[in-house]
Design a protein around this motif. Structure first.
Motif, PDB file in Angstrom:
ATOM      1  N   GLY A  82       0.809  -1.220   0.000  1.00  0.00           N
ATOM      2  CA  GLY A  82       0.000   0.000   0.000  1.00  0.00           C
ATOM      3  C   GLY A  82       0.840   1.267   0.000  1.00  0.00           C
ATOM      4  N   THR A  83       0.159   2.391  -0.126  1.00  0.00           N
ATOM      5  CA  THR A  83       0.813   3.702  -0.080  1.00  0.00           C
ATOM      6  C   THR A  83      -0.048   4.662   0.717  1.00  0.00           C
ATOM      7  OG1 THR A  83      -0.240   4.586  -2.089  1.00  0.00           O
ATOM      8  CG2 THR A  83       1.806   3.324  -2.375  1.00  0.00           C
ATOM      9  N   PHE A  84       0.601   5.658   1.288  1.00  0.00           N
ATOM     10  CA  PHE A  84      -0.109   6.750   1.961  1.00  0.00           C
ATOM     11  C   PHE A  84       0.509   8.055   1.498  1.00  0.00           C
ATOM     12  CE2 PHE A  84      -1.041   9.907   5.127  1.00  0.00           C
ATOM     13  CZ  PHE A  84      -2.357   9.650   5.484  1.00  0.00           C
ATOM     14  N   THR A  85      -0.300   8.927   0.908  1.00  0.00           N
ATOM     15  CA  THR A  85       0.178  10.211   0.403  1.00  0.00           C
ATOM     16  C   THR A  85      -0.342  11.330   1.289  1.00  0.00           C
ATOM     17  OG1 THR A  85       0.223   9.381  -1.867  1.00  0.00           O
ATOM     18  CG2 THR A  85       0.213  11.769  -1.580  1.00  0.00           C
ATOM     19  N   THR A  86       0.541  12.229   1.684  1.00  0.00           N
ATOM     20  CA  THR A  86       0.141  13.395   2.476  1.00  0.00           C
ATOM     21  C   THR A  86       0.434  14.661   1.680  1.00  0.00           C
ATOM     22  OG1 THR A  86       0.441  14.547   4.605  1.00  0.00           O
ATOM     23  CG2 THR A  86       2.379  13.471   3.680  1.00  0.00           C
ATOM     24  N   ASP A  87      -0.549  15.529   1.571  1.00  0.00           N
ATOM     25  CA  ASP A  87      -0.413  16.769   0.799  1.00  0.00           C
ATOM     26  C   ASP A  87      -0.111  17.905   1.762  1.00  0.00           C
ATOM     27  OD1 ASP A  87      -0.565  18.982  -0.808  1.00  0.00           O
ATOM     28  OD2 ASP A  87      -2.538  18.543  -1.647  1.00  0.00           O
ATOM     29  N   CYS A  88       1.119  18.426   1.686  1.00  0.00           N
ATOM     30  CA  CYS A  88       1.549  19.490   2.603  1.00  0.00           C
ATOM     31  C   CYS A  88       1.933  20.766   1.864  1.00  0.00           C
ATOM     32  CB  CYS A  88       2.724  19.009   3.449  1.00  0.00           C
ATOM     33  SG  CYS A  88       2.340  17.538   4.440  1.00  0.00           S
ATOM     34  N   GLY A  89       1.633  20.841   0.559  1.00  0.00           N
ATOM     35  CA  GLY A  89       1.896  22.057  -0.197  1.00  0.00           C
ATOM     36  C   GLY A  89       3.344  22.170  -0.635  1.00  0.00           C
TER      37      GLY A  89
END
Length: 499
Positions: free
Chosen positions: A227-234
């Motif tokens: 699996g993957t986990f993506t975090t959007d922090c700009g």
């Protein structure tokens, strides 16, 4: 392991830089101006090429910080501070080197007698203090550290066809080619040393699939956690910049000697405690992710007067030009090829890459440079020249094996490791989610003509590292709350793609 807050600073972007010395294209007001100019002048009547070849291009010092192992927790703050002082000593010695070219041309022993000799004595005094601090705190200092006090000057002719340390075909800076011996200088007309033409490569000239990818692509295989986990922090829309390094130089102002971009945690400077980080705002869309992600800025050396043009860490230390924000910053966590991953501990600190790789060698170099549409062509020691419409890419895969106990280590590396060739962790280390960062930039390709590069882009660096692409690096402190970290682990272990 908390960090004491000794003072607080505003981000550099919020400072009013009043009365700062103007940074003039061509080197006015900068100590780095005309770096090799005196090497090309024939004041003594000697052959110009011979005297130029004798010039020392930069200073190469053994990295004490990477050699230290047994440092008790209560001595680490003091030791980190001493190591930061050592970095400042090298920076000051390099400044002396860069501003005494005429004296060097007239005295073959000038560099040794007035720069390297005194530098060795100062480093020896700090090594003695480090050993004392370690022993007082109950550790056992390495008695052989004194052997690392001496630094060397690296002549430009030694760096023309390889830097002599890496042994992997890495090219040097090519600073003394025939065209430049005819009176040119190696600052590209902008007053700082590097990058130079040989630091760039046309992406079409890079062979596909040649870079070692041992450090982990996405997990594969039936036994892995896929699996993957993506975090959007700009992309640092809040303009949070500083030249500190909370991991390597806590409590030290300008500990990095170059400016960092920050995304995620908004209270990140050298004086931030773990409590400060936990209570801070975050630029991440998921407010449970207060982690800090940071990397040295890229600059376009086009004469732009940035906010830090007169500051230490910025123009005063040779980091000049327009700061380039990424068009996109993709931050993703992936799994292990060999099985499940476990949660990262809160406040885990990880450094990947090496800001001193040009002088240290490439053992810890890690960042890859490429162009969009050419992702199968990756380089570590060159900046890519990308075709029109293609973005410059910086990608890095962090260490993903944790020792299961420590959130940091004396050299800020030993508590983490890369996977082995088969994807497993060695020495009883545990697999944690692997952080992968991909930065994409819209940058016009520099022009390389007659051995010089016009309007180059470059990563910020310690001054003596000459803005080499191999010095790129990334830093991470995990400040996810427990629920979010468990969600990341569960998502990866279930084989799902989450955000």
């Amino acid at each position: 392991m908390g960090r004491n807050t000794r003072k607080r600073r505003m981000p550099l972007a919020t400072k009013i830089v009043a009365g700062a010395a103007a940074l003039t294209v061509g080197g006015g007001g900068l100590v780095w101006a005309n770096f090799y100019a005196s090497a090309h002048e024939d004041h003594s009547g000697h052959n110009r090429t011979r005297s130029a070849a004798a010039q020392v291009a930069t200073i190469d010092c053994p990295d004490i910080g990477q050699k230290i192992r047994d440092v008790p927790d209560r001595a680490r703050g003091e030791v980190d501070g001493e190591l930061a002082t050592m970095d400042s000593q090298i920076t000051n010695a390099y400044q002396r080197l860069a501003t005494t070219r005429r004296a060097q041309a007239g005295d073959a022993q000038f560099v040794q007698n007035t720069i390297l000799g005194p530098l060795k004595d100062r480093r020896k005094a700090i090594i003695d203090r480090i050993q004392l601090e370690i022993n007082r705190a109950g550790g056992k200092a390495d008695d052989n550290l004194d052997e690392l006090a001496a630094c060397q000057g690296r002549p430009s002719d030694q760096m023309q066809n390889g830097d002599g340390q890496n042994g992997d075909g890495q090219n040097g800076d090519g600073q003394m080619d025939d065209g430049q011996d005819q009176g040119g200088n190696d600052d590209n007309g902008n007053g700082v040393a590097g990058p130079v033409a040989d630091d760039f490569v046309d992406i079409n000239d890079v062979q596909p699939n040649t870079r070692d990818s041992r450090n982990g692509l996405a997990a594969d295989g039936d036994g892995g956690s896929t699996g993957t986990f993506t975090t959007d922090c700009g992309v640092n829309e809040n303009n949070l910049f500083n030249s500190d390094n909370l991991i390597a130089a806590p409590g030290v102002d300008n500990g990095a000697h170059h400016t960092h971009d920050y995304v995620g945690n908004q209270d990140n400077d050298a004086f931030s405690s773990d409590e400060d980080l936990a209570n801070a705002d975050t630029s991440c869309q998921n407010q449970g992710d207060k982690s800090t992600y940071y990397w040295p800025v890229l600059r376009l050396q086009d004469g732009t007067q940035e906010f830090d043009a007169g500051d230490q860490g910025g123009g005063a230390e040779g980091n000049i030009g327009k700061i380039l924000k990424p068009a996109e910053a993709q931050i993703k966590f992936v799994g292990s090829r060999q099985g499940d991953v476990v949660a990262m501990p809160k406040f885990l600190r990880v450094i990947t890459g090496d800001a001193k790789s040009f002088t240290n060698g490439d053992a810890n170099a890690n960042t890859s440079w490429s162009c969009s549409g050419f992702e199968d062509r990756q380089v570590t020691d060159k900046y890519p020249l990308c075709p029109d419409g293609s973005q410059v890419l910086r990608t890095v895969n962090f260490q993903s094996c944790w020792d299961g106990q420590n959130i940091d280590s004396a050299n800020h590396r030993d508590h983490m490791a890369f996977v082995q060739e088969d994807g497993s962790c060695a020495n009883g280390f545990q697999a944690v989610p692997q952080l992968q960062i991909r930065l994409a930039y819209d940058i016009p390709a520099p022009t390389v003509e007659n051995g010089q590069v016009q309007n180059p882009y470059a990563v910020d660096s310690f001054p003596e590292q000459l803005h080499k692409p191999i010095t790129d690096h990334n830093d991470f402190i995990n400040v996810m709350d427990e629920d979010l970290m468990n969600e990341v682990v569960d998502c990866i272990n279930r084989g799902e793609d989450c955000q």
